[in-house]
Structure formats: C-alpha cells, structure tokens
Design an enzyme around this catalytic site. Structure first.
Site, PDB file in Angstrom:
ATOM      1  N   HIS A  83       0.852  -1.183   0.000  1.00  0.00           N
ATOM      2  CA  HIS A  83       0.000   0.000   0.000  1.00  0.00           C
ATOM      3  C   HIS A  83       0.884   1.229   0.000  1.00  0.00           C
ATOM      4  CE1 HIS A  83      -3.203   2.785   1.093  1.00  0.00           C
ATOM      5  NE2 HIS A  83      -4.035   1.836   0.683  1.00  0.00           N
ATOM      6  N   ASP A 133      -7.930  -5.402   0.005  1.00  0.00           N
ATOM      7  CA  ASP A 133      -8.411  -6.109  -1.181  1.00  0.00           C
ATOM      8  C   ASP A 133      -8.062  -7.585  -1.178  1.00  0.00           C
ATOM      9  OD1 ASP A 133      -9.623  -3.947  -2.461  1.00  0.00           O
ATOM     10  OD2 ASP A 133      -7.654  -3.160  -2.932  1.00  0.00           O
TER      11      ASP A 133
HETATM   12  N1  CMC Z   1       4.166  -7.352  -4.880  1.00  0.00           N
HETATM   13  C1  CMC Z   1       5.516  -7.437  -5.000  1.00  0.00           C
HETATM   14  N2  CMC Z   1       6.345  -6.406  -4.843  1.00  0.00           N
HETATM   15  C2  CMC Z   1       5.780  -5.228  -4.545  1.00  0.00           C
HETATM   16  C3  CMC Z   1       4.391  -5.073  -4.389  1.00  0.00           C
HETATM   17  C4  CMC Z   1       3.584  -6.198  -4.558  1.00  0.00           C
HETATM   18  N3  CMC Z   1       2.264  -6.118  -4.418  1.00  0.00           N
HETATM   19  N4  CMC Z   1       4.115  -3.775  -4.070  1.00  0.00           N
HETATM   20  C5  CMC Z   1       5.301  -3.151  -4.046  1.00  0.00           C
HETATM   21  N5  CMC Z   1       6.311  -4.017  -4.331  1.00  0.00           N
HETATM   22  C6  CMC Z   1       7.748  -3.736  -4.324  1.00  0.00           C
HETATM   23  C7  CMC Z   1       8.184  -2.966  -5.559  1.00  0.00           C
HETATM   24  O1  CMC Z   1       8.554  -3.817  -6.598  1.00  0.00           O
HETATM   25  C8  CMC Z   1       9.320  -2.152  -5.005  1.00  0.00           C
HETATM   26  O2  CMC Z   1      10.423  -2.986  -4.914  1.00  0.00           O
HETATM   27  P1  CMC Z   1      11.928  -2.395  -5.163  1.00  0.00           P
HETATM   28  O3  CMC Z   1      12.144  -1.402  -4.055  1.00  0.00           O
HETATM   29  O4  CMC Z   1      12.827  -3.581  -5.105  1.00  0.00           O
HETATM   30  O5  CMC Z   1      11.885  -1.732  -6.521  1.00  0.00           O
HETATM   31  C9  CMC Z   1       8.874  -1.799  -3.584  1.00  0.00           C
HETATM   32  O6  CMC Z   1       8.001  -2.867  -3.206  1.00  0.00           O
HETATM   33  C10 CMC Z   1       8.140  -0.470  -3.473  1.00  0.00           C
HETATM   34  O7  CMC Z   1       7.110  -0.458  -4.460  1.00  0.00           O
HETATM   35  P2  CMC Z   1       6.349   0.840  -4.973  1.00  0.00           P
HETATM   36  O8  CMC Z   1       5.656   0.515  -6.253  1.00  0.00           O
HETATM   37  O9  CMC Z   1       7.297   1.989  -4.973  1.00  0.00           O
HETATM   38  O10 CMC Z   1       5.304   1.065  -3.812  1.00  0.00           O
HETATM   39  P3  CMC Z   1       4.078   2.012  -3.876  1.00  0.00           P
HETATM   40  O11 CMC Z   1       3.850   2.483  -2.495  1.00  0.00           O
HETATM   41  O12 CMC Z   1       4.210   3.046  -4.926  1.00  0.00           O
HETATM   42  O13 CMC Z   1       2.917   1.008  -4.368  1.00  0.00           O
HETATM   43  C11 CMC Z   1       0.924  -0.142  -4.583  1.00  0.00           C
HETATM   44  C12 CMC Z   1       1.741   0.813  -3.725  1.00  0.00           C
HETATM   45  C13 CMC Z   1      -0.431  -0.387  -3.856  1.00  0.00           C
HETATM   46  C14 CMC Z   1       0.597   0.471  -5.960  1.00  0.00           C
HETATM   47  C15 CMC Z   1       1.700  -1.476  -4.750  1.00  0.00           C
HETATM   48  O14 CMC Z   1       2.056  -2.021  -3.484  1.00  0.00           O
HETATM   49  C16 CMC Z   1       0.935  -2.498  -5.575  1.00  0.00           C
HETATM   50  O15 CMC Z   1       1.001  -2.456  -6.806  1.00  0.00           O
HETATM   51  N6  CMC Z   1       0.219  -3.463  -4.912  1.00  0.00           N
HETATM   52  C17 CMC Z   1      -0.566  -4.442  -5.609  1.00  0.00           C
HETATM   53  C18 CMC Z   1      -1.897  -3.811  -6.036  1.00  0.00           C
HETATM   54  C19 CMC Z   1      -2.833  -3.635  -4.873  1.00  0.00           C
HETATM   55  O16 CMC Z   1      -3.057  -4.540  -4.084  1.00  0.00           O
HETATM   56  N7  CMC Z   1      -3.415  -2.434  -4.800  1.00  0.00           N
HETATM   57  C20 CMC Z   1      -4.440  -2.115  -3.799  1.00  0.00           C
HETATM   58  C21 CMC Z   1      -4.057  -0.985  -2.919  1.00  0.00           C
HETATM   59  S1  CMC Z   1      -5.148  -0.890  -1.519  1.00  0.00           S
HETATM   60  C22 CMC Z   1      -6.628  -0.361  -2.155  1.00  0.00           C
HETATM   61  C23 CMC Z   1      -6.771   1.103  -2.200  1.00  0.00           C
HETATM   62  O17 CMC Z   1      -6.620   1.761  -1.155  1.00  0.00           O
HETATM   63  O18 CMC Z   1      -7.068   1.592  -3.305  1.00  0.00           O
END
Ligand code: CMC
Length: 434
Positions: free
Chosen positions: A310, A368
């Site tokens: 998240h 989710d």
């Molecule tokens: N699975 C595997 N690796 C992940 C995931 C994941 N779900 N989420 C983040 N990472 C890794 C990412 O690859 C990165 O690794 P590195 O530092 O080695 O490059 C690190 O964690 C940080 O990732 P980020 O993309 O910079 O993190 P973020 O805070 O921008 O992303 C997110 C948040 C929700 C978009 C992401 O965690 C994601 O894509 N999750 C899966 C989709 C999901 O479940 N979304 C629902 C969010 S909750 C509902 C809502 O409130 O809308």
C-alpha cells in the site's frame, strides 16, 4: 489558515539564495512545509511524482498513520465503527463531522431513503449499453448522467443544493450499481425497498427476482454493511484526489463523482480486489505458490502480489484484519468454507509475512486481499467488486468534495511540470521531411 501556529520554519538553500518556508502542524501527523510561495521566491518548482511527499489540502475527515496501521474517521478508530456502528451512521459522521444523535440518525436515514429511486427515464438510458458492458463503465456513465436528470442540485454555490446532491448520490449510487448488475445478467431491475437498511436493500436489488420471494440473510447484510464502512473514506487517495481536482474547476458534483469512479477502476486502486482474486485462481493450488512467489520477486517478471502493499500502510492495513474475520464468517454462512481459493490466500499470506522480500519492503496484506473472496462467496461476480467499492466510497468522495468547496483557500488544482521535451524548433513542410 486553520492550522496550529508553528514557530518552526524550514530553510531552503537554492544556489546562493536562502528562503524561509513556513511550517504548519495539524492536530496529529507529520508537519508540512508551505511551499506555495516557492516559485515566486526562487523561480523553481518542487518535483514529486505520485505526490508521495505532498499534502494537497487541509482536511478534518480521515486520518491514517500508515506506519502504525491506524485509520480513523473524524477521530473514531475504524475498528470501533466497524464493530459498533452502521454504514449510514458512518456516512453522517463523514459528512457532518460528528456521530448523529438518535433523532439525527432517524432523520438522516429517512432523507437518504427518500432519494433511493432514480428517474424512470434512466432505465431507458441503460438500454443503450451492450449487455456485456463492464459495470464500472456503466457506473462512470450513469453517475455522470445524473447531472442531466437532477439540474436542481448542480449549483455548487448553494449549500442546500450541495447537500441535496450529496443525499442523492449516497442514495442513488447503490440503485445504479444494482441496475448495472441486473442489466449485465439479463434480469429485470429491482426497485429499492425503503424500509430495509442500506446493505439489505442493496442485496435485495442485486439478488431478488420477481418470481421468487427474497429473504435477507442478516449475516451477509451485516458483512456488506461492514465492507461499506471499511471502504467509506481513505483520505487523499487517487480517486479522492481526482474528485477534488475535478471539483476544483467548479464542475458539478455528479461529474466529480463520475471522475472518481473512473479513477477507482484502475487495478492499482479499486480494481485490486478483482485482480487479487484472479491471481488466486491463476495460482490454482497451494503447491504452485513457491513458483509464483519466485516470479513476484523476479525484477524482470513484472508480476506483483495483488492485494499486498500500500502506498500509505507500511504495516498491516487495519481494514484487512477486519476483512479477514469477515471473510471467514461469510464463507461459513454461505457454505463456501471449502472454497479452494481460501487455503491459497492463507498460505500466500503466511509466506509473504515471513519472507524477507516482503518484510524489508513492508508489504502487508491490504483490504483487497480478502474482500474479493468475501464478495465472491456472497454471489457477486468479479466485475462487480470495484462497483461495490464505489458504492461505499461515494460518501467519502462527497465529504471531501464538500470540504473542498467550503475551504476559503480552495483554488483550481493546477500542478506544474519539469519539461524535458524538445525545445523550440521550426516547422518543416511535409515534402521536405526525411
Ligand atoms: N508485490 C511485490 N512487490 C511489490 C508489491 C507487490 N504487491 N508492491 C510493491 N512491491 C515492491 C516494488 O517492486 C518495489 O520494490 P523495489 O524497491 O525492489 O523496486 C517496492 O516494493 C516499493 O514499491 P512501490 O511501487 O514503490 O510502492 P508504492 O507504495 O508506490 O505502491 C501499490 C503501492 C499499492 C501500488 C503497490 O504495493 C501495488 O502495486 N500493490 C498491488 C496492487 C494492490 O493490491 N493495490 C491495492 C491498494 S489498496 C486499495 C486502495 O486503497 O485503493
């Protein structure tokens, strides 16, 4: 400015110049540095893709401490609201700032239920969609179209009209959502029944058919009501920021909420529960999990563990804990306790909570992860999951939109950019281009 006076200042050195920037404190949470005069003082913008360090507004509605796993609506912990409250009470709280008295609650429930029906011509508007249209596409269009049916609540400068529009959307979005579901499944629309509570009415509009008596299952109604509470608001997330940005231009409230629904549709936001369920189905069985986890960790694979991680929570999402319990109750009630996806979900959760890859990146299950399995057990197809999220979030969007309209500091949202495209060059006639 409605923030605590703060004697702290931030000093920014830019080349040989140094500028002092005011620092403000809210009631709780990190302080913020006011950079609104930065361009005038230095000729520079700040750069913050994804707004990871930018507070776009002041708000009194929802507080999140992502590191501690805290979510509060108007100061009340989400756990208490989910256990003791109901959704319409939560709506009142988000809109007005306080929990209602008994009389206020009865009056509010009555006002919402007065608006549950939609203009009959909207049923004909629906006929224009293909039967296989994604219900989120139908929601974007039909909620936006409400502005064409309810002109008397589109003047945003009139507080009464704003409140009528708010009531209309809280009441009518579930009706439209159920209509989108019914249209897609080829069944007749079911009109709302106003003596039922919000969640029971929605279940009935989705699952009743004219040829059979429909009995409300109180366990499912309570579960749905709780799901609505958990999703009602989440401060300045992507769809809420979209609603505020759309509203900042003075657009009518129905158009703003339609914009929020469009944003919510994306798989990184509201579409994640659909994606999480699809992921569990694709994995297929517990023994395939190690291969899948290896793919998730592989930087070249682009595979993510959906329902994990998240932007704000770097701890267990408090909503996920409640959803996990809810999920088990619903599966027991519906006889889906042997759903083959549940052991996969539990094993994925166990592995991810113990694996250094996820621990180091603070990736915990989000709301989710369990909501997809729960909604599936209730009988909703995956295409409806984000629609249910939209039904619940409508009140949050409206509360945030109203707060923005009433904010004396409100101005049109207009981010700046770091331009790195081509600099000025002369037009070359087509015949001379190589
Ligand atoms: N699975 C595997 N690796 C992940 C995931 C994941 N779900 N989420 C983040 N990472 C890794 C990412 O690859 C990165 O690794 P590195 O530092 O080695 O490059 C690190 O964690 C940080 O990732 P980020 O993309 O910079 O993190 P973020 O805070 O921008 O992303 C997110 C948040 C929700 C978009 C992401 O965690 C994601 O894509 N999750 C899966 C989709 C999901 O479940 N979304 C629902 C969010 S909750 C509902 C809502 O409130 O809308």
């Amino acid at each position: 400015m409605d923030v605590k006076s703060n004697t702290k200042q931030a000093t920014l050195a830019v080349g040989d110049k140094s500028v002092n920037l005011p620092v403000y404190s809210g009631t709780v949470g990190p302080d913020v540095i006011d950079i609104s005069k930065l361009y005038a003082q230095t000729g520079m913008f700040t750069y913050d893709p994804g707004f990871t360090s930018t507070a776009s507004c002041q708000s009194k509605i929802t507080y999140i401490d992502g590191d501690a796993g805290i979510l509060q609506y108007r100061g009340y912990p989400i756990e208490q609201l989910a256990e003791k409250g109901d959704f319409l009470e939560t709506c009142y709280l988000l809109l007005y700032g306080e929990l209602p008295t008994k009389a206020q609650k009865e009056d509010f429930d009555r006002r919402v239920t007065n608006h549950t029906m939609v203009h009959e011509q909207i049923t004909r508007f629906f006929q224009g969609f293909r039967r296989d249209a994604h219900p989120m596409a139908v929601m974007v269009a039909s909620v936006g179209a409400l502005a064409a049916f309810y002109h008397d609540s589109t003047d945003i400068s009139d507080p009464h009209q704003r409140m009528v529009a708010s009531m209309r959307m809280i009441a009518k979005v579930p009706t439209l959502a159920a209509m989108a579901f019914k249209y897609n499944s080829g069944q007749p629309f079911v009109y709302p029944l106003n003596h039922l509570d919000y969640a029971s009415n929605f279940l009935r509009m989705c699952f009743a058919v004219p040829c059979e008596e429909y009995k409300i299952n109180p366990v499912l109604a309570k579960a749905l009501d709780t799901i609505f509470i958990l999703h009602a608001d989440h401060e300045q997330n992507a769809s809420t920021s979209t609603v505020r940005l759309a509203g900042s231009s003075g657009a009518n409230p129905f158009a703003c909420i339609a914009a929020g629904i469009a944003c919510l549709w994306g798989p990184a936001h509201g579409g994640a529960n659909e994606a999480a369920l699809q992921m569990l189905a694709d994995i297929g069985s517990v023994d395939k999990i190690p291969d899948f986890i290896a793919k998730v960790k592989d930087k070249n694979s682009n595979v993510r563990l959906m329902g994990f991680g998240h932007r704000v929570y770097k701890n267990y999402d408090p909503r996920a804990k409640i959803m996990q319990q809810m999920c088990h109750k619903v599966l027991d009630e519906t006889g889906h306790a042997n759903d083959p996806l549940l052991p996969i979900a539990l094993e994925l959760e166990r592995i991810a909570l113990n694996d250094p890859y996820f621990i180091e990146r603070k990736l915990y299950p989000n709301v989710d992860f369990y909501s997809g399995i729960t909604l599936k057990a209730m009988g909703f197809p995956t295409s409806m999951f984000t629609v249910l999220f939209a039904v619940a979030r409508t009140v949050g969007w409206i509360s945030q939109w109203s707060e923005m309209i009433e904010d004396p500091e409100q101005k049109i949202g207009r981010p700046r950019q770091l331009f790195n495209g081509a600099t000025e060059r002369n037009y070359v006639p087509l015949e001379q281009r190589k």
